[in-house]
Design an enzyme around this catalytic site. Sequence first.
Site, PDB file in Angstrom:
ATOM      1  CE  LYS A   1      -1.804   1.491   4.034  1.00  8.67           C
ATOM      2  NZ  LYS A   1      -1.436   2.880   4.372  1.00  8.67           N
ATOM      3  CG  ASN A   2       2.258   2.717   3.491  1.00  4.80           C
ATOM      4  OD1 ASN A   2       1.101   3.002   3.173  1.00  4.80           O
ATOM      5  ND2 ASN A   2       2.618   2.521   4.744  1.00  4.80           N
TER       6      ASN A   2
ATOM      7  CB  CYS B   1      -4.572  10.955  11.286  1.00  3.92           C
ATOM      8  SG  CYS B   1      -3.993   9.294  11.540  1.00  3.92           S
TER       9      CYS B   1
ATOM     10  NE  ARG C   1       0.114  10.228   9.942  1.00  2.00           N
ATOM     11  CZ  ARG C   1      -0.356   9.216   9.227  1.00  2.00           C
ATOM     12  NH1 ARG C   1      -1.510   8.676   9.534  1.00  2.00           N
ATOM     13  NH2 ARG C   1       0.300   8.781   8.159  1.00  2.00           N
TER      14      ARG C   1
ATOM     15  CG  ASP D   1       3.357   1.635   9.524  1.00  2.00           C
ATOM     16  OD1 ASP D   1       3.521   1.877   8.315  1.00  2.00           O
ATOM     17  OD2 ASP D   1       2.997   2.489  10.343  1.00  2.00           O
TER      18      ASP D   1
ATOM     19  NE  ARG E   1      -7.476   4.167   5.334  1.00  2.00           N
ATOM     20  CZ  ARG E   1      -7.082   5.364   5.743  1.00  2.00           C
ATOM     21  NH1 ARG E   1      -7.531   5.863   6.879  1.00  2.00           N
ATOM     22  NH2 ARG E   1      -6.231   6.073   5.031  1.00  2.00           N
TER      23      ARG E   1
HETATM   24  C1  EPZ Z   1       4.127   7.136   6.269  1.00  2.64           C
HETATM   25  O1  EPZ Z   1       3.280   8.127   6.800  1.00  2.64           O
HETATM   26  C2  EPZ Z   1       3.268   5.884   6.149  1.00  2.64           C
HETATM   27  N1  EPZ Z   1       2.168   6.149   5.220  1.00  2.64           N
HETATM   28  C3  EPZ Z   1       2.739   5.504   7.534  1.00  2.64           C
HETATM   29  O2  EPZ Z   1       2.001   4.303   7.396  1.00  2.64           O
HETATM   30  C4  EPZ Z   1       3.931   5.257   8.452  1.00  2.64           C
HETATM   31  O3  EPZ Z   1       3.461   4.966   9.741  1.00  2.64           O
HETATM   32  C5  EPZ Z   1       4.827   6.499   8.486  1.00  2.64           C
HETATM   33  O4  EPZ Z   1       5.219   6.858   7.151  1.00  2.64           O
HETATM   34  C6  EPZ Z   1       6.086   6.297   9.323  1.00  2.64           C
HETATM   35  O5  EPZ Z   1       6.816   5.224   8.810  1.00  2.64           O
HETATM   36  C7  EPZ Z   1       2.420   6.136   3.886  1.00  2.64           C
HETATM   37  O6  EPZ Z   1       3.534   5.914   3.446  1.00  2.64           O
HETATM   38  C8  EPZ Z   1       1.267   6.400   2.981  1.00  2.64           C
HETATM   39  P1  EPZ Z   1       5.953  10.609   8.310  1.00  2.64           P
HETATM   40  P2  EPZ Z   1       3.774   9.671   6.808  1.00  2.64           P
HETATM   41  O7  EPZ Z   1       5.800  11.847   7.493  1.00  2.64           O
HETATM   42  O8  EPZ Z   1       4.676   9.912   5.659  1.00  2.64           O
HETATM   43  C9  EPZ Z   1       5.957  14.007  11.630  1.00  2.64           C
HETATM   44  C10 EPZ Z   1       0.175   2.878   7.711  1.00  2.64           C
HETATM   45  O9  EPZ Z   1      -0.263   2.354   8.730  1.00  2.64           O
HETATM   46  N2  EPZ Z   1       5.865  14.951  10.489  1.00  2.64           N
HETATM   47  O10 EPZ Z   1       7.146   9.732   8.080  1.00  2.64           O
HETATM   48  O11 EPZ Z   1       2.581  10.513   6.980  1.00  2.64           O
HETATM   49  C11 EPZ Z   1       4.730  13.135  11.750  1.00  2.64           C
HETATM   50  O12 EPZ Z   1       3.738  13.797  12.514  1.00  2.64           O
HETATM   51  C12 EPZ Z   1       0.594   4.331   7.738  1.00  2.64           C
HETATM   52  O13 EPZ Z   1       0.328   2.309   6.603  1.00  2.64           O
HETATM   53  C13 EPZ Z   1       5.814  16.326  10.742  1.00  2.64           C
HETATM   54  O14 EPZ Z   1       5.834  16.756  11.894  1.00  2.64           O
HETATM   55  O15 EPZ Z   1       4.644   9.717   8.144  1.00  2.64           O
HETATM   56  C14 EPZ Z   1       5.264  11.909  12.446  1.00  2.64           C
HETATM   57  O16 EPZ Z   1       5.319  12.157  13.834  1.00  2.64           O
HETATM   58  C15 EPZ Z   1       0.311   4.968   9.089  1.00  2.64           C
HETATM   59  N3  EPZ Z   1       5.733  17.180   9.683  1.00  2.64           N
HETATM   60  C16 EPZ Z   1       6.691  11.791  11.903  1.00  2.64           C
HETATM   61  O17 EPZ Z   1       7.018  13.084  11.389  1.00  2.64           O
HETATM   62  C17 EPZ Z   1       5.712  16.745   8.380  1.00  2.64           C
HETATM   63  O18 EPZ Z   1       5.649  17.596   7.456  1.00  2.64           O
HETATM   64  C18 EPZ Z   1       6.857  10.763  10.778  1.00  2.64           C
HETATM   65  O19 EPZ Z   1       5.831  11.019   9.855  1.00  2.64           O
HETATM   66  C19 EPZ Z   1       5.769  15.349   8.148  1.00  2.64           C
HETATM   67  C20 EPZ Z   1       5.858  14.479   9.205  1.00  2.64           C
END
Ligand code: EPZ
Length: 438
Positions: free
Chosen positions: A22-23, A138, A143, A326, A418
């Site tokens: 998915k990701n 979320c 996020r 995850d 999902r």
């Molecule tokens: C990706 O989400 C994945 N989703 C998530 O999988 C996964 O948990 C996550 O990466 C971490 O590995 C997809 O790839 C579609 P991040 P993403 O940006 O990119 C903070 C699942 O279950 N952050 O790496 O949204 C954020 O709040 C999903 O399949 C900011 O503060 O995660 C988090 O604490 C859930 N500002 C941390 O960084 C930003 O602009 C990591 O988030 C971006 C992120």
Amino acid sequence: MDKLLIAGGVPLAGEIAISGAKNAALPLLCAALLTREPVTFTNVPHLNDIGTMLRLLAQMGVKVNRENSKIPAGTQSVGAGDALKEVPLGDTVTLDASGLNNAVAPYEMVKTMRASILVLGPLLARAGEARVSLPGGCAIGARPVDQHIKGLTAMGAEIAVEQGYVHAKAARLKGARLFTDMVTVTGTENLMMAACLAQGETVIENAAREPEVVDLANCLVAMGARISGAGGDVIRIHGVEVLHGATHRIMPDRIETGTYLCAAAATGGEVRLTGTSSAYLDAVIDKLMDTGCEVISERDAIRLKAPPRLTATSIRTAPYPAFPTDMQAQFMAINAVAEGTAVIRETIFENRFMHAVELIRLGADIRIDGNTAFVKGVPKLDGATVMATDLRASASLVIAGLVAQGETLIERIYHLDRGYEGLESKLAALGARVRRVK
Ligand code: EPZ
């Protein structure tokens, strides 16, 4: 709303196929926006989030052609349990963005799937403008997308955030040296896609190293992009004038793989997962072996044999290649019935322990202190009605339900749909007593 009814206590046994990731699929589908030529993806999983993304792209004027490729169960061993009518295999999806005419991602679509933010970079690079709804909060945390905005602004985009939308404009993005404050997977993906068509070189420091980022980079290079360093924490992109079409196979879903390995581990079973590999799961496999499981890696499959009782194993989530957030909820479920006490530290999201209170309803002994959970293994769990709150929390409730004695009814399983293709048919193929009830 659908519910999942599980009669627990059966060790999982048999063989199932793992679906496309998915990701990886979500950013890859957005990459098709970067070219006027058709892009074809194979091994695309049947998931609600994929359907949402395809609808989002279609309302932008992208032509979507999706062929279901199911094979009769007879041509693929589906292991013990009910023989499946058909084994869902990945779809082939062809996207043609030559008719792109609406660079808008509306709230009513974005609110159901945060990954919609991944259209921002490609739309800016291809169309010079974009209006993308902010994803909003979320269940697992705020996020925000500030790093996506910071990077695109550094590349010359004029970005205003108003009425819940990101309004972005850029005649042509310029290459820049970007540094993200924290490792962000979709932030890295958005900026890498935008940089493909920017003028000059972009360097992304502190880049996410996740395998899905590498899968995206491989597809972009096949489309004519000039990218080096993907998989490391510094990615260099030399902008080009145009990108052309390509065909790309979606990589296997490492989190789906890890989830079924945990289900087999918790139930004391023995399974073989095909169409996947241990290549991107070292941290998870290390921890599964610490619990006492035997894990055998094959070229295109992975096997696990569980011990009679698992040994508690502590984990700390962190960006790849460390233990993935995850997989945290699934590991809490297996530690709930392991021998000893495990300490689970969640360092990525601020609210990713919601499965804990539901596991406690099943008899687990868990104490939460901030971003740390102390899980004291109990000899058994007892079935109950529980509620899913987010995708991976739901997976941990499924694992607990498979272990618990008696029946477990999981509500709000749209979360599961999902991210897990054909969940109950795959579990049934492994001998689980599970069925979906309205
Ligand atoms: C990706 O989400 C994945 N989703 C998530 O999988 C996964 O948990 C996550 O990466 C971490 O590995 C997809 O790839 C579609 P991040 P993403 O940006 O990119 C903070 C699942 O279950 N952050 O790496 O949204 C954020 O709040 C999903 O399949 C900011 O503060 O995660 C988090 O604490 C859930 N500002 C941390 O960084 C930003 O602009 C990591 O988030 C971006 C992120």
